[in-house]
Design a protein around this motif. Structure first.
Motif, PDB file in Angstrom:
ATOM      1  N   PRO A  47       0.817  -1.215   0.000  1.00  0.00           N
ATOM      2  CA  PRO A  47       0.000   0.000   0.000  1.00  0.00           C
ATOM      3  C   PRO A  47       0.853   1.268   0.000  1.00  0.00           C
ATOM      4  O   PRO A  47       1.882   1.342   0.682  1.00  0.00           O
ATOM      5  CB  PRO A  47      -0.807  -0.124   1.305  1.00  0.00           C
ATOM      6  CG  PRO A  47      -0.819  -1.586   1.613  1.00  0.00           C
ATOM      7  CD  PRO A  47       0.513  -2.098   1.142  1.00  0.00           C
ATOM      8  N   GLU A  49      -1.065   4.608  -0.431  1.00  0.00           N
ATOM      9  CA  GLU A  49      -2.141   5.567  -0.686  1.00  0.00           C
ATOM     10  C   GLU A  49      -1.718   6.988  -0.327  1.00  0.00           C
ATOM     11  O   GLU A  49      -1.018   7.227   0.645  1.00  0.00           O
ATOM     12  CB  GLU A  49      -3.380   5.193   0.132  1.00  0.00           C
ATOM     13  CG  GLU A  49      -4.026   3.883  -0.285  1.00  0.00           C
ATOM     14  CD  GLU A  49      -5.090   3.452   0.702  1.00  0.00           C
ATOM     15  OE1 GLU A  49      -6.283   3.678   0.428  1.00  0.00           O
ATOM     16  OE2 GLU A  49      -4.725   2.901   1.756  1.00  0.00           O
ATOM     17  N   ASN A  50      -2.185   7.920  -1.144  1.00  0.00           N
ATOM     18  CA  ASN A  50      -1.862   9.331  -0.932  1.00  0.00           C
ATOM     19  C   ASN A  50      -3.079  10.182  -1.265  1.00  0.00           C
ATOM     20  O   ASN A  50      -3.459  10.270  -2.433  1.00  0.00           O
ATOM     21  CB  ASN A  50      -0.687   9.727  -1.816  1.00  0.00           C
ATOM     22  CG  ASN A  50      -0.204  11.135  -1.536  1.00  0.00           C
ATOM     23  OD1 ASN A  50      -0.469  11.705  -0.492  1.00  0.00           O
ATOM     24  ND2 ASN A  50       0.506  11.708  -2.490  1.00  0.00           N
ATOM     25  N   ASP A 105       3.044   6.470  -5.529  1.00  0.00           N
ATOM     26  CA  ASP A 105       1.856   6.652  -4.693  1.00  0.00           C
ATOM     27  C   ASP A 105       0.608   6.388  -5.518  1.00  0.00           C
ATOM     28  O   ASP A 105       0.621   6.453  -6.752  1.00  0.00           O
ATOM     29  CB  ASP A 105       1.826   8.064  -4.087  1.00  0.00           C
ATOM     30  CG  ASP A 105       1.801   9.172  -5.141  1.00  0.00           C
ATOM     31  OD1 ASP A 105       2.446   8.997  -6.198  1.00  0.00           O
ATOM     32  OD2 ASP A 105       1.159  10.207  -4.912  1.00  0.00           O
ATOM     33  N   PRO A 108      -6.431   6.928  -2.764  1.00  0.00           N
ATOM     34  CA  PRO A 108      -7.033   6.056  -1.746  1.00  0.00           C
ATOM     35  C   PRO A 108      -8.005   5.046  -2.343  1.00  0.00           C
ATOM     36  O   PRO A 108      -8.636   5.297  -3.381  1.00  0.00           O
ATOM     37  CB  PRO A 108      -7.753   7.050  -0.826  1.00  0.00           C
ATOM     38  CG  PRO A 108      -7.014   8.341  -1.002  1.00  0.00           C
ATOM     39  CD  PRO A 108      -6.598   8.360  -2.443  1.00  0.00           C
ATOM     40  N   ARG A 132      -5.201  -1.690  -6.780  1.00  0.00           N
ATOM     41  CA  ARG A 132      -4.953  -0.249  -6.794  1.00  0.00           C
ATOM     42  C   ARG A 132      -3.523   0.023  -7.278  1.00  0.00           C
ATOM     43  O   ARG A 132      -2.559  -0.477  -6.736  1.00  0.00           O
ATOM     44  CB  ARG A 132      -5.155   0.339  -5.397  1.00  0.00           C
ATOM     45  CG  ARG A 132      -4.797   1.814  -5.294  1.00  0.00           C
ATOM     46  CD  ARG A 132      -5.620   2.686  -6.260  1.00  0.00           C
ATOM     47  NE  ARG A 132      -6.897   3.094  -5.713  1.00  0.00           N
ATOM     48  CZ  ARG A 132      -7.995   3.260  -6.451  1.00  0.00           C
ATOM     49  NH1 ARG A 132      -7.969   3.025  -7.744  1.00  0.00           N
ATOM     50  NH2 ARG A 132      -9.121   3.649  -5.875  1.00  0.00           N
TER      51      ARG A 132
END
Length: 348
Positions: A47, A49-50, A105, A108, A132
Motif C-alpha cells: 500500500p 495511498e496518498n 503513490d 485512496p 490499486r
C-alpha cells in the motif's frame, strides 16, 4: 567526391542501424515477462495511498529489484518522513541523458468492500492484473524495471545515460516527489529528454492538462433544527454555488486533450442532523488545457462567486482559488524524443 562522401555516409548509417537493431534484439531476448508480472504484483501488494502518503516500503521493493539487476548508482530522497523517492542511473556519460519518471503513490482505495477484487491483492483475472495502482501506475514502473533488467542482462552498452525516477506524492501534485527532485537533482535539470510512464491507452501523448483546485466555503448561521428559519443553512446555499460552477461554459478546445473540465471533488458540511449547518466546504477540480491562462480562470471563478453573493444577501463565501495549481504542458510533435518514442512504439 560529393557522391563518394554520400555513399560512405549511407553505408555508415546502415551499419549503425544494423548495430542498433542487433542490440535491440539482444535486449528483447532478455525480457522475462514472468519476472515483470511478479514485480508488478509486489508493488501493488504494498500500500502507498496518498493521502496520507507513505512510499517508504514500495521504494524498498524498487531498490531491491535494481540491486538484483546490478544497478549500483541509486540515490534515495526523503524530504519528509516516509515520503520517499528513488533515482537510479544506468549507462555512461555520452551523447544524451534520457529521464524516465513514474510515481509510486496511489489514490485512496475508498471502501474496500466495494471492490470486486482486493485492492492490494494483485489478483489475475480475465487476462488482467487487478489492484490499486495496477494501471496508475505501478504496472508501468514494473515495465521499466524489467526493461532495465533486460538491458543489464544483455550487456548492451548505452551510449548515454538512462535515469529512472520512481517518485512520491504525484497524486497531490508532487511537491515531495518530482518537484523536489527537479529542485535537488542535477540529473533532473540536465536531462536531454524525459518520458513519463503514465497510462495513455498506448498512445504517444505530447500534451497534458493542468489543473487548479479551488476550495470554497459558504458561511451560514447555525441554529436548532426545529427552527431552521432562524438560521442560514450553509449546505442549501452551497447548492447554488455548485450549480453555477457546473453550468460554466468552458469554451477552450484542444486538438489532443479536448475541452477543459470541472468537477466537484469533495463536500463537507454540518455537525449534527438536528442543527442547521453554519459552514459547508467544497473542493473543485478544474482541469486546464494549454491554451488557457491561469489568471483568466481565477478571475472567471471570482467573478462568478461575486455575482452569486450580489444576488443573495444571505450568501457569504470564503474562497481559496489558487490553493493548488499545475500548469498544462505540450511539446511539438516534431521534437526528436516524440519521433523516437513513436517509432519505438510502432516497432514494438
Amino acid at each position: 567526391m560529393e557522391k563518394l562522401i554520400n555513399n560512405k555516409m549511407r553505408g555508415y548509417a546502415k551499419n549503425l542501424l544494423r548495430y542498433d537493431i542487433m542490440n535491440l534484439k539482444k535486449i528483447r531476448n532478455n525480457i522475462e515477462y514472468d519476472e515483470m508480472l511478479s514485480i508488478a504484483k509486489r508493488l501493488i501488494q504494498t500500500p502507498s495511498e496518498n493521502p496520507p502518503g507513505n512510499e517508504k516500503e514500495v521504494v524498498k521493493i524498487v531498490e531491491k529489484c535494481l540491486k538484483e539487476f546490478d544497478v549500483s548508482n541509486i540515490t534515495i530522497y526523503e524530504p519528509e518522513k516516509n515520503r520517499v523517492s528513488l533515482e537510479a542511473v544506468i549507462g555512461k556519460n555520452g551523447k544524451k541523458t534520457l529521464l524516465w519518471n513514474g510515481h509510486l503513490d496511489v489514490v485512496p482505495i475508498g471502501e474496500a468492500s466495494k471492490w470486486k477484487h482486493s485492492p492490494f491483492g494483485a489478483e489475475e483475472s480475465d487476462g488482467k492484473l487487478w489492484g490499486r495502482g495496477a494501471c496508475d501506475m505501478k504496472g508501468s514502473v514494473a515495465a521499466v524495471l524489467e526493461a532495465i533488467a533486460a538491458i543489464q542482462r544483455s550487456e548492451v552498452e548505452l551510449d548515454g545515460k538512462l535515469v529512472l525516477q520512481a517518485v512520491a506524492d504525484e497524486e497531490v501534485l508532487g511537491p515531495l516527489g518530482t518537484k523536489y527532485l527537479v529542485e535537488n537533482s542535477k540529473l533532473s535539470r540536465n536531462a536531454d529528454a524525459g518520458i513519463c510512464g503514465e497510462p495513455t491507452e498506448f498512445k504517444s501523448m505530447i500534451a497534458a492538462k493542468g489543473l487548479i483546485w479551488p476550495k470554497i466555503t459558504v458561511i451560514g448561521r447555525s441554529c436548532h433544527g426545529s427552527t431552521p428559519e432562524k438560521g442560514i443553512n450553509a449546505i442549501s446555499k452551497m447548492t447554488k454555488v455548485i450549480e453555477a460552477l457546473e453550468s460554466m461554459k468552458l469554451k477552450a478546445n484542444h486538438p489532443i486533450l479536448g475541452k477543459p473540465t470541472i468537477n466537484i471533488g469533495t463536500i463537507e458540511g454540518g455537525t449534527k442532523t438536528n442543527i442547521v449547518p453554519d459552514e459547508c466546504t467544497i473542493t473543485v477540480d478544474r482541469r486546464i488545457v494549454p491554451s488557457e491562462r491561469k489568471e483568466e480562470i481565477v478571475q472567471t471563478i471570482e467573478k462568478l462567486l461575486d455575482e452569486l453573493q450580489k444576488k443573495d444577501s444571505e450568501l457569504k463565501i470564503r474562497a481559496e482559488i489558487e490553493r493548488f495549481y499545475a500548469e498544462p504542458s505540450e511539446i511539438s510533435k516534431d521534437e526528436e524524443i516524440v519521433k523516437l518514442v513513436s517509432e519505438c512504439y510502432e516497432d514494438v
